[in-house]
Design an enzyme around this catalytic site. Structure first.
Site, mmCIF file in Angstrom:
data_model
loop_
_atom_site.group_PDB
_atom_site.id
_atom_site.type_symbol
_atom_site.label_atom_id
_atom_site.label_comp_id
_atom_site.label_asym_id
_atom_site.label_seq_id
_atom_site.Cartn_x
_atom_site.Cartn_y
_atom_site.Cartn_z
ATOM 1 N N SER A 134 0.839 -1.195 0.000
ATOM 2 C CA SER A 134 0.000 0.000 0.000
ATOM 3 C C SER A 134 0.878 1.250 0.000
ATOM 4 O O SER A 134 1.728 1.413 -0.863
ATOM 5 C CB SER A 134 -0.974 -0.040 1.189
ATOM 6 O OG SER A 134 -1.979 0.938 1.054
ATOM 7 N N GLU A 232 -1.530 -2.969 -8.225
ATOM 8 C CA GLU A 232 -2.773 -3.298 -7.512
ATOM 9 C C GLU A 232 -3.376 -1.992 -7.040
ATOM 10 O O GLU A 232 -2.689 -0.963 -6.970
ATOM 11 C CB GLU A 232 -2.502 -4.267 -6.354
ATOM 12 C CG GLU A 232 -1.568 -3.751 -5.269
ATOM 13 C CD GLU A 232 -2.287 -3.076 -4.116
ATOM 14 O OE1 GLU A 232 -3.519 -3.202 -4.011
ATOM 15 O OE2 GLU A 232 -1.598 -2.406 -3.319
ATOM 16 N N HIS A 305 -5.110 -5.565 -1.713
ATOM 17 C CA HIS A 305 -5.809 -5.109 -0.518
ATOM 18 C C HIS A 305 -6.963 -6.002 -0.067
ATOM 19 O O HIS A 305 -7.638 -5.675 0.909
ATOM 20 C CB HIS A 305 -6.346 -3.693 -0.739
ATOM 21 C CG HIS A 305 -5.321 -2.619 -0.536
ATOM 22 N ND1 HIS A 305 -4.291 -2.402 -1.422
ATOM 23 C CD2 HIS A 305 -5.163 -1.706 0.463
ATOM 24 C CE1 HIS A 305 -3.545 -1.392 -0.991
ATOM 25 N NE2 HIS A 305 -4.048 -0.957 0.148
#
Length: 334
Positions: A134, A232, A305
């Protein structure tokens, strides 16, 4: 207590930033062994004490000696303390010769504010992987750009059983303690699985969170020439994805790519946004940007995620096979 004198500004990229190598073999750390010391730090948002205790207990169960950075539980806005304190914890972990792996507690916000202040000399002297994803993608990119350090796009062990399971945890442990390649298979349940262009590509795997790469484009993004790009993305409208991909394309960083690996684009299941975007789905947007590049594309990788994400080494040589639906990546450790 921080000294009363004004601390160095990690945002001041003109002071103390030492350009690192742009070419050369990746730096890989020795594999993790029982009895090794590891350090938990918070380069982004603040975790809860309960979550950190949970993650520390997992690491201790591997036979590791677990340490927690001085500022892990600080808070400043959405972040775990002031920039210089978060950076100090991170650099102290990299500079300590007894620390063998650095684990981030969570993503969120803030890693992008300190990425230019990393102690790259310490990293080069004593390579050790950083684990996280992230917002931590900003640090993965900086460590590759300046040091060619192989790192690990891996789950946060601070997450509970609703996110992690024994297989997820074991996969992360395996990536840090073993040296054989890791092979991931496309999952037909992932919305990006429809985005596939047949063919095979070989190159160093670089990437992570899409918005982190688009933020770094034109400033701190390493060259992707000859690389396989991994992306992602969570919980954002198609227009934001389209903007981020357009930013990457217009900046020229997609030139020279050998392949594209697409992980979880969380929040787009069932094409829930199609009614608001002229009938387009996330697959349509991704195909629009990558389908015409003339290189293999593999969608559907279970990394990102969503719950129980796979672990993926970054900065390691990878083989992408769009026809077979596999991505095989070398180890981040030796």
């Amino acid at each position: 207590m921080h000294p009363s004198s004004t601390p160095p500004d990690p945002l001041n990229t003109s002071a103390g930033l030492r350009p690192g190598p742009r070419t050369g073999s990746p730096l890989r750390a020795p594999r993790l062994r029982p009895g090794d010391r590891v350090r938990i730090v918070s380069p982004s948002s603040r975790p809860s004490r309960r979550d950190v205790e949970r993650g520390a207990a997992v690491l201790a169960s591997w036979g590791l000696r677990v340490e927690v950075g001085d500022h892990v539980f600080d808070q400043w806005g959405p972040m775990a303390g002031r920039d210089w304190d978060r950076l100090a914890d991170l650099n102290a972990a990299f500079a300590d010769p007894g620390v063998r792996v650095v684990f981030a507690t969570r993503g969120g916000a803030g890693a992008y504010r300190i990425a230019d202040g990393l102690d790259t000399d310490a990293v080069r002297r004593d390579p050790k992987p950083l684990v996280g994803f992230s917002d931590v993608t900003h640090l993965h990119l900086a460590l590759w750009r300046e040091c060619r350090l192989a790192t690990v796009h891996g789950p946060f062990l601070t997450h509970g059983d609703d996110v992690l399971d024994s297989g997820t945890v074991q996969a992360l442990r395996h990536a840090l303690t073993e040296t054989e390649p890791i092979t991931l298979h496309a999952d037909p349940n992932e919305v990006t699985e429809a985005v596939t262009v047949d063919g095979t590509a070989t190159g160093v795997l670089i990437g992570g969170l899409l918005t982190a790469l688009s933020t770094e484009a034109g400033a701190g993004l390493p060259s992707l020439d000859g690389a396989i790009l991994f992306l992602e993305h969570p919980l954002s409208g198609l227009r934001n994805v389209d903007r981020a991909l357009t930013q990457l394309r217009r900046s020229g960083v997609l030139n020279g790519l050998r392949g594209v690996a697409l992980g979880q684009f969380f929040g787009f299941e069932g094409d829930v946004t199609a009614s608001q975007d002229g009938g387009w789905s996330i697959a349509d947007v991704l195909i629009e940007h990558f389908g015409g590049l003339g290189i293999p594309v593999l969608g559907g990788l279970p990394v990102g995620h969503r719950n129980r994400p796979a672990t993926l080494p970054l900065g390691a040589e990878a083989v992408l096979d769009g026809t077979a639906g596999t991505l095989t990546v070398g180890s981040a450790v030796t």
